[in-house]
Scaffold this motif. Structure first.
Motif, PDB file in Angstrom:
ATOM      1  N   ALA A 267      -9.345  -4.594   8.660  1.00  0.00           N
ATOM      2  CA  ALA A 267      -9.225  -2.934   8.380  1.00  0.00           C
ATOM      3  C   ALA A 267      -7.685  -2.519   8.900  1.00  0.00           C
ATOM      4  O   ALA A 267      -7.228  -1.896   8.103  1.00  0.00           O
ATOM      5  CB  ALA A 267     -10.518  -2.149   9.079  1.00  0.00           C
ATOM      6  N   MET A 268      -7.562  -2.949   9.908  1.00  0.00           N
ATOM      7  CA  MET A 268      -6.097  -2.444  10.570  1.00  0.00           C
ATOM      8  C   MET A 268      -4.943  -3.174   9.599  1.00  0.00           C
ATOM      9  O   MET A 268      -4.155  -2.644   9.366  1.00  0.00           O
ATOM     10  CB  MET A 268      -6.135  -2.883  11.870  1.00  0.00           C
ATOM     11  CG  MET A 268      -7.029  -2.206  12.982  1.00  0.00           C
ATOM     12  SD  MET A 268      -6.957  -0.553  12.798  1.00  0.00           S
ATOM     13  CE  MET A 268      -5.681  -0.307  13.859  1.00  0.00           C
ATOM     14  N   ALA A 269      -5.423  -4.512   9.214  1.00  0.00           N
ATOM     15  CA  ALA A 269      -3.965  -5.107   8.423  1.00  0.00           C
ATOM     16  C   ALA A 269      -4.277  -4.425   7.105  1.00  0.00           C
ATOM     17  O   ALA A 269      -3.228  -4.152   6.325  1.00  0.00           O
ATOM     18  CB  ALA A 269      -4.553  -6.403   8.303  1.00  0.00           C
ATOM     19  N   LEU A 270      -5.267  -3.847   6.645  1.00  0.00           N
ATOM     20  CA  LEU A 270      -5.292  -3.249   5.103  1.00  0.00           C
ATOM     21  C   LEU A 270      -4.652  -1.742   5.274  1.00  0.00           C
ATOM     22  O   LEU A 270      -3.971  -1.372   4.291  1.00  0.00           O
ATOM     23  CB  LEU A 270      -6.898  -2.902   4.845  1.00  0.00           C
ATOM     24  CG  LEU A 270      -7.029  -2.215   3.407  1.00  0.00           C
ATOM     25  CD1 LEU A 270      -6.365  -2.941   2.363  1.00  0.00           C
ATOM     26  CD2 LEU A 270      -8.554  -2.119   3.020  1.00  0.00           C
ATOM     27  N   ALA A 271      -4.767  -1.334   6.351  1.00  0.00           N
ATOM     28  CA  ALA A 271      -3.990   0.089   6.888  1.00  0.00           C
ATOM     29  C   ALA A 271      -2.377  -0.064   6.756  1.00  0.00           C
ATOM     30  O   ALA A 271      -1.755   0.703   6.130  1.00  0.00           O
ATOM     31  CB  ALA A 271      -4.470   0.528   8.134  1.00  0.00           C
ATOM     32  N   GLU A 272      -2.120  -1.316   7.296  1.00  0.00           N
ATOM     33  CA  GLU A 272      -0.794  -1.738   7.338  1.00  0.00           C
ATOM     34  C   GLU A 272      -0.051  -1.898   6.117  1.00  0.00           C
ATOM     35  O   GLU A 272       0.908  -1.521   5.697  1.00  0.00           O
ATOM     36  CB  GLU A 272      -0.486  -2.915   8.152  1.00  0.00           C
ATOM     37  CG  GLU A 272      -0.499  -2.476   9.874  1.00  0.00           C
ATOM     38  CD  GLU A 272       0.578  -1.988  10.359  1.00  0.00           C
ATOM     39  OE1 GLU A 272       1.654  -1.851   9.890  1.00  0.00           O
ATOM     40  OE2 GLU A 272       0.214  -1.027  11.453  1.00  0.00           O
ATOM     41  N   ALA A 273      -0.943  -2.781   5.233  1.00  0.00           N
ATOM     42  CA  ALA A 273      -0.486  -3.126   3.914  1.00  0.00           C
ATOM     43  C   ALA A 273      -0.380  -1.782   3.112  1.00  0.00           C
ATOM     44  O   ALA A 273       0.584  -1.751   2.362  1.00  0.00           O
ATOM     45  CB  ALA A 273      -1.518  -4.095   3.249  1.00  0.00           C
ATOM     46  N   PHE A 274      -1.364  -0.933   3.271  1.00  0.00           N
ATOM     47  CA  PHE A 274      -1.499   0.224   2.530  1.00  0.00           C
ATOM     48  C   PHE A 274      -0.276   1.071   2.818  1.00  0.00           C
ATOM     49  O   PHE A 274       0.345   1.638   1.623  1.00  0.00           O
ATOM     50  CB  PHE A 274      -2.612   1.072   2.959  1.00  0.00           C
ATOM     51  CG  PHE A 274      -2.715   2.556   2.388  1.00  0.00           C
ATOM     52  CD1 PHE A 274      -2.885   2.865   1.099  1.00  0.00           C
ATOM     53  CD2 PHE A 274      -2.619   3.568   3.327  1.00  0.00           C
ATOM     54  CE1 PHE A 274      -2.941   4.102   0.811  1.00  0.00           C
ATOM     55  CE2 PHE A 274      -2.560   4.855   2.847  1.00  0.00           C
ATOM     56  CZ  PHE A 274      -3.016   5.141   1.585  1.00  0.00           C
ATOM     57  N   TYR A 275       0.262   1.412   3.980  1.00  0.00           N
ATOM     58  CA  TYR A 275       1.322   2.228   4.273  1.00  0.00           C
ATOM     59  C   TYR A 275       2.765   1.446   4.095  1.00  0.00           C
ATOM     60  O   TYR A 275       3.569   1.858   3.420  1.00  0.00           O
ATOM     61  CB  TYR A 275       1.307   2.757   5.907  1.00  0.00           C
ATOM     62  CG  TYR A 275       0.275   3.545   6.108  1.00  0.00           C
ATOM     63  CD1 TYR A 275       0.556   4.919   5.274  1.00  0.00           C
ATOM     64  CD2 TYR A 275      -0.794   3.627   6.812  1.00  0.00           C
ATOM     65  CE1 TYR A 275      -0.461   5.981   5.413  1.00  0.00           C
ATOM     66  CE2 TYR A 275      -1.700   4.687   6.859  1.00  0.00           C
ATOM     67  CZ  TYR A 275      -1.344   5.794   6.138  1.00  0.00           C
ATOM     68  OH  TYR A 275      -2.513   6.960   6.395  1.00  0.00           O
ATOM     69  N   ASP A 276       2.704   0.176   4.138  1.00  0.00           N
ATOM     70  CA  ASP A 276       3.854  -0.708   3.591  1.00  0.00           C
ATOM     71  C   ASP A 276       4.056  -0.439   2.142  1.00  0.00           C
ATOM     72  O   ASP A 276       5.084  -0.186   1.777  1.00  0.00           O
ATOM     73  CB  ASP A 276       3.547  -2.135   3.893  1.00  0.00           C
ATOM     74  CG  ASP A 276       3.722  -2.721   5.498  1.00  0.00           C
ATOM     75  OD1 ASP A 276       4.378  -1.491   6.016  1.00  0.00           O
ATOM     76  OD2 ASP A 276       3.460  -3.656   5.562  1.00  0.00           O
ATOM     77  N   ALA A 277       2.939  -0.365   1.446  1.00  0.00           N
ATOM     78  CA  ALA A 277       3.009  -0.207  -0.250  1.00  0.00           C
ATOM     79  C   ALA A 277       3.531   1.261  -0.283  1.00  0.00           C
ATOM     80  O   ALA A 277       4.245   1.351  -1.473  1.00  0.00           O
ATOM     81  CB  ALA A 277       1.628  -0.572  -0.799  1.00  0.00           C
ATOM     82  N   MET A 278       2.884   2.172   0.360  1.00  0.00           N
ATOM     83  CA  MET A 278       3.261   3.421   0.208  1.00  0.00           C
ATOM     84  C   MET A 278       4.772   3.752   0.556  1.00  0.00           C
ATOM     85  O   MET A 278       5.643   4.479  -0.387  1.00  0.00           O
ATOM     86  CB  MET A 278       2.738   4.386   1.108  1.00  0.00           C
ATOM     87  CG  MET A 278       2.846   5.880   0.728  1.00  0.00           C
ATOM     88  SD  MET A 278       1.861   7.172   2.086  1.00  0.00           S
ATOM     89  CE  MET A 278       0.118   6.537   1.474  1.00  0.00           C
TER      90      MET A 278
END
Length: 146
Positions: free
Chosen positions: A31-42
């Motif tokens: 879940a933490m990695a998904l949040a990182e990937a989300f904000y990286d994409a943003m």
């Protein structure tokens, strides 16, 4: 006449009390990695949306925001309620009420999450479930008509 039973596959997955999205995703670290990937994409693709968040010295969504969202995701998907214990009830509409969220912002958010799930290799039934849930929540937060 014989009956053929179809064995369930990853594509057939639906959440159940014994098989939560949190576990299927891979737990808190995932879940933490998904949040990182989300904000990286943003940061990379949706700068207007990224600027609505607190940014670090490099102009990226800051560490605190990333960690809070990762904790929120873990709990929202059925895992530990660390977010609620640290920050209180999410109250998503209240916490986002100061922002003008219309169709364009909703869609930018969804695109960022889709890119994050692509980057994390989330597929099959889990992806279908998350696509639907994320789209629903993003639309729920809309507070202006465009």
């Amino acid at each position: 006449m014989s009956v053929q039973l179809k064995m369930p596959t990853e594509d057939d997955w639906v959440p159940s009390p014994d098989d939560l999205p949190y576990h299927r995703l891979g737990g808190t670290d995932a879940a933490m990695a998904l949040a990182e990937a989300f904000y990286d994409a943003m940061d990379a693709h949706e700068p207007e949306l990224a600027r609505l968040h607190e940014l670090d010295a490099e102009g990226r969504v800051n560490r605190g925001t990333r960690e809070r969202f990762g904790l929120f995701l873990a709990g929202w998907l059925g895992g530990p309620q660390d977010y609620t214990e640290r920050h209180g009830h999410p109250r998503l509409r209240m916490r986002h009420g100061h922002l003008s969220i219309g169709v364009a912002m909703r869609d930018a958010w969804v695109r960022s999450m889709q890119r994050a799930m692509d980057a994390r290799g989330i597929t099959g039934g889990l992806r279908r479930f998350l696509d639907g849930r994320f789209a629903h929540v993003a639309d729920f937060l809309r507070n202006v008509e465009e």
